[in-house]
Design an enzyme around this catalytic site. Structure first.
Site, short mmCIF file in Angstrom:
data_model
loop_
_atom_site.label_atom_id
_atom_site.label_comp_id
_atom_site.label_asym_id
_atom_site.label_seq_id
_atom_site.Cartn_x
_atom_site.Cartn_y
_atom_site.Cartn_z
N GLU A 187 -30.24 -24.97 -39.57
CA GLU A 187 -31.68 -24.96 -39.24
C GLU A 187 -31.95 -23.99 -38.09
O GLU A 187 -32.97 -23.32 -38.07
CB GLU A 187 -32.18 -26.37 -38.90
CG GLU A 187 -31.90 -27.44 -39.94
CD GLU A 187 -32.54 -27.20 -41.31
OE1 GLU A 187 -33.51 -26.43 -41.40
OE2 GLU A 187 -32.04 -27.79 -42.31
N LYS A 228 -40.24 -24.71 -34.26
CA LYS A 228 -40.69 -25.74 -35.20
C LYS A 228 -42.05 -26.28 -34.75
O LYS A 228 -42.98 -26.44 -35.55
CB LYS A 228 -39.67 -26.88 -35.32
CG LYS A 228 -40.26 -28.06 -36.06
CD LYS A 228 -39.47 -28.59 -37.20
CE LYS A 228 -40.29 -29.59 -38.02
NZ LYS A 228 -39.51 -30.54 -38.74
N HIS A 249 -34.46 -23.52 -48.45
CA HIS A 249 -34.37 -24.92 -48.88
C HIS A 249 -34.60 -25.12 -50.38
O HIS A 249 -34.08 -26.06 -50.96
CB HIS A 249 -35.33 -25.81 -48.08
CG HIS A 249 -34.85 -26.08 -46.68
ND1 HIS A 249 -34.57 -25.07 -45.77
CD2 HIS A 249 -34.58 -27.24 -46.03
CE1 HIS A 249 -34.16 -25.61 -44.63
NE2 HIS A 249 -34.17 -26.92 -44.76
N HIS A 266 -26.34 -31.03 -46.52
CA HIS A 266 -27.64 -30.35 -46.53
C HIS A 266 -27.51 -28.97 -45.88
O HIS A 266 -27.97 -27.96 -46.42
CB HIS A 266 -28.64 -31.22 -45.77
CG HIS A 266 -30.01 -30.63 -45.68
ND1 HIS A 266 -30.85 -30.52 -46.77
CD2 HIS A 266 -30.68 -30.09 -44.63
CE1 HIS A 266 -31.97 -29.95 -46.39
NE2 HIS A 266 -31.90 -29.68 -45.09
P1 NAD Z 1 -27.69 -38.47 -39.81
O1 NAD Z 1 -28.77 -39.13 -39.11
O2 NAD Z 1 -27.10 -39.14 -41.01
O3 NAD Z 1 -26.50 -38.19 -38.77
C1 NAD Z 1 -25.32 -37.57 -39.21
C2 NAD Z 1 -24.09 -38.36 -38.80
O4 NAD Z 1 -23.89 -38.20 -37.40
C3 NAD Z 1 -24.18 -39.87 -39.04
O5 NAD Z 1 -22.92 -40.31 -39.51
C4 NAD Z 1 -24.45 -40.45 -37.65
O6 NAD Z 1 -23.92 -41.76 -37.52
C5 NAD Z 1 -23.69 -39.47 -36.77
N1 NAD Z 1 -24.14 -39.32 -35.40
C6 NAD Z 1 -25.42 -39.24 -34.95
N2 NAD Z 1 -25.43 -38.95 -33.64
C7 NAD Z 1 -24.14 -38.86 -33.25
C8 NAD Z 1 -23.51 -38.58 -32.01
N3 NAD Z 1 -24.21 -38.28 -30.93
N4 NAD Z 1 -22.14 -38.59 -31.97
C9 NAD Z 1 -21.43 -38.86 -33.09
N5 NAD Z 1 -21.96 -39.09 -34.29
C10 NAD Z 1 -23.31 -39.11 -34.36
O7 NAD Z 1 -28.06 -37.00 -40.30
P2 NAD Z 1 -28.92 -35.80 -39.66
O8 NAD Z 1 -28.27 -34.58 -40.17
O9 NAD Z 1 -29.14 -35.97 -38.23
O10 NAD Z 1 -30.34 -35.98 -40.39
C11 NAD Z 1 -30.48 -35.85 -41.78
C12 NAD Z 1 -31.74 -36.54 -42.23
O11 NAD Z 1 -32.85 -35.94 -41.56
C13 NAD Z 1 -32.01 -36.44 -43.71
O12 NAD Z 1 -32.33 -37.71 -44.22
C14 NAD Z 1 -33.22 -35.54 -43.81
O13 NAD Z 1 -34.05 -35.84 -44.91
C15 NAD Z 1 -33.90 -35.80 -42.50
N6 NAD Z 1 -34.78 -34.73 -42.04
C16 NAD Z 1 -36.04 -35.06 -41.67
C17 NAD Z 1 -36.90 -34.09 -41.20
C18 NAD Z 1 -38.28 -34.47 -40.75
O14 NAD Z 1 -39.10 -33.58 -40.49
N7 NAD Z 1 -38.58 -35.74 -40.60
C19 NAD Z 1 -36.48 -32.76 -41.10
C20 NAD Z 1 -35.18 -32.46 -41.48
C21 NAD Z 1 -34.33 -33.45 -41.94
#
Ligand code: NAD
Length: 367
Positions: A187, A228, A249, A266
């Site tokens: 991103e 953003k 995307h 992703h």
């Molecule tokens: P996630 O929340 O699943 O986190 C990824 C992994 O990292 C998980 O296993 C979590 O337990 C772990 N984790 C989190 N913080 C940690 C830390 N500090 N130390 C160790 N491990 C940690 O995934 P993500 O990539 O953060 O987010 C993906 C999600 O975000 C998707 O569902 C996507 O659809 C959503 N998303 C939403 C928007 C929006 O505008 N709302 C934009 C982009 C993505």
């Protein structure tokens, strides 16, 4: 060192975004100024609670009269209607009031789920985000999109609910796994491509020094978040420019779908998608060399090769993307670096060539 900016001022909503190594003092001050002597509902990723629970309990406890901690199992499967119901039931048991703030602590999964719970509980309670992944710091905590998945597709049940503030504390990233850094990095590269190409060199330097929190990463997170925020401010309800954030995307989502969610992350899918989108831009005559992303290719090791001969299926999946209008694939392409444009594209030959170029150029871990 820390950075703060306001977004949405003079609109119907406003949010504050801060990034720094530790921001507990400003978290405390903001909490007291905004909510007075309030209780706090904390919705936290289970893994983050395991790793940082002690700090969280101590710091939140000092900032609010009383804190209720509710944990969310880690992983995308928590973004479900059933988890939303479970969370809402647990929140209700704690007799929340309209003014009781909800703090989401975790990655995008926790942020989206807890954000949706905050949007729907009592028709909306105040929301605070404390993102703990790179992706959440630069993307999902900003812009007010909340929601959960539905068997019919990802993010199909949701609401816009802007957070009052986002506190991105980079000390959380000390425990983040490398694959998750790389996921979020896609991103950051996207922001460089669509708004600030000077960032490419700085991202290369930061990545070269490793995936550990540093002032350099703080700066990159701050600038990415700002980009953003600027784009969201221009188009909070996603009627136009916000589509630019989908650069790479449409390709990426198709690959995630064909691969089966979870086989390619992703970020890995979006990275390949950005190479394809750059190539498609180049094929339409834009002065955009897809080779600009080459220095980052070694970071992205996924079994891409397995899908290289499935281009027709990938194109079909693009046609089923929820952002498709009138059966025409709409791509975010670049007129030049930093200048995106949403283009309806019926030229499947060009899209196919963009896919093939991306697969030829990417690394592939053995199937
Ligand atoms: P996630 O929340 O699943 O986190 C990824 C992994 O990292 C998980 O296993 C979590 O337990 C772990 N984790 C989190 N913080 C940690 C830390 N500090 N130390 C160790 N491990 C940690 O995934 P993500 O990539 O953060 O987010 C993906 C999600 O975000 C998707 O569902 C996507 O659809 C959503 N998303 C939403 C928007 C929006 O505008 N709302 C934009 C982009 C993505």
């Amino acid at each position: 060192m820390s950075h703060t900016f306001e977004l949405g001022a003079e609109r119907r909503w406003s949010s504050r975004y801060s990034v720094g190594e530790r921001l507990w003092d400003s978290f405390r001050t903001f909490g007291r100024d905004r909510y007075g002597d309030a209780r706090l509902m904390v919705v936290v990723d289970e893994k983050v609670m395991r790793l940082h629970g002690e700090t969280l309990e101590a710091e939140c406890g000092e900032s609010f009269r009383e804190c209720v901690f509710l944990q969310v199992p880690e992983g995308e499967s928590s973004k479900s209607v059933s988890q939303w119901k479970r969370l809402t039931d647990a929140l209700m048991e704690n007799s929340p009031e309209r003014g009781t703030p909800l703090l989401a602590v975790g990655g995008g999964v926790t942020g989206d789920l807890a954000g949706f719970a905050a949007a729907t509980l009592l028709r909306g309670v105040p929301l605070l985000h404390m993102p703990t992944t790179l992706l959440a710091m630069v993307d999902s905590s900003i812009g007010g999109k909340t929601g959960v998945n539905h068997p019919a597709g990802k993010n199909l049940v949701g609401a816009f609910h802007q957070p009052d503030a986002v506190f991105a504390q980079t000390f959380f990233l000390e425990t983040l796994e490398r694959r998750e850094w790389i996921n979020g990095l896609a991103e950051v590269l996207k922001y460089a491509a669509i708004r600030e190409p000077q960032l490419f060199g700085e991202i290369e330097e930061a990545a070269g020094q490793g995936f550990v929190p540093s002032p350099r990463w703080e700066d990159l997170i701050h600038r990415s978040a700002r980009i953003k925020a600027e784009i969201v401010e221009e188009d909070a309800l996603e009627k136009g420019r916000r589509a630019w954030l989908n650069f790479g995307h449409t390709f990426g989502h198709a690959l995630e779908k064909i691969a089966g969610y979870g086989n390619i992350s992703h970020g890995e899918a979006v990275f390949l998608g950005m190479i394809a989108a750059c190539r498609a831009s180049e094929l339409r005559g834009a002065p955009v060399d897809a080779g600009r992303l080459e220095p980052f290719i070694p970071l992205y090791r996924a079994p891409y090769g397995r899908y290289a001969d499935r281009v027709p299926e990938l194109i079909e999946a693009m046609k089923r993307d929820k952002k498709v209008k009138d059966h025409t694939i709409r791509l975010v392409l670049l007129d030049r670096w930093g200048e995106p444009r949403l283009v309806p594209c019926e030229d499947e030959e060009l899209i196919g060539e963009a896919w093939r170029y991306a697969f030829r150029n990417i690394n592939s871990t053995p199937a």
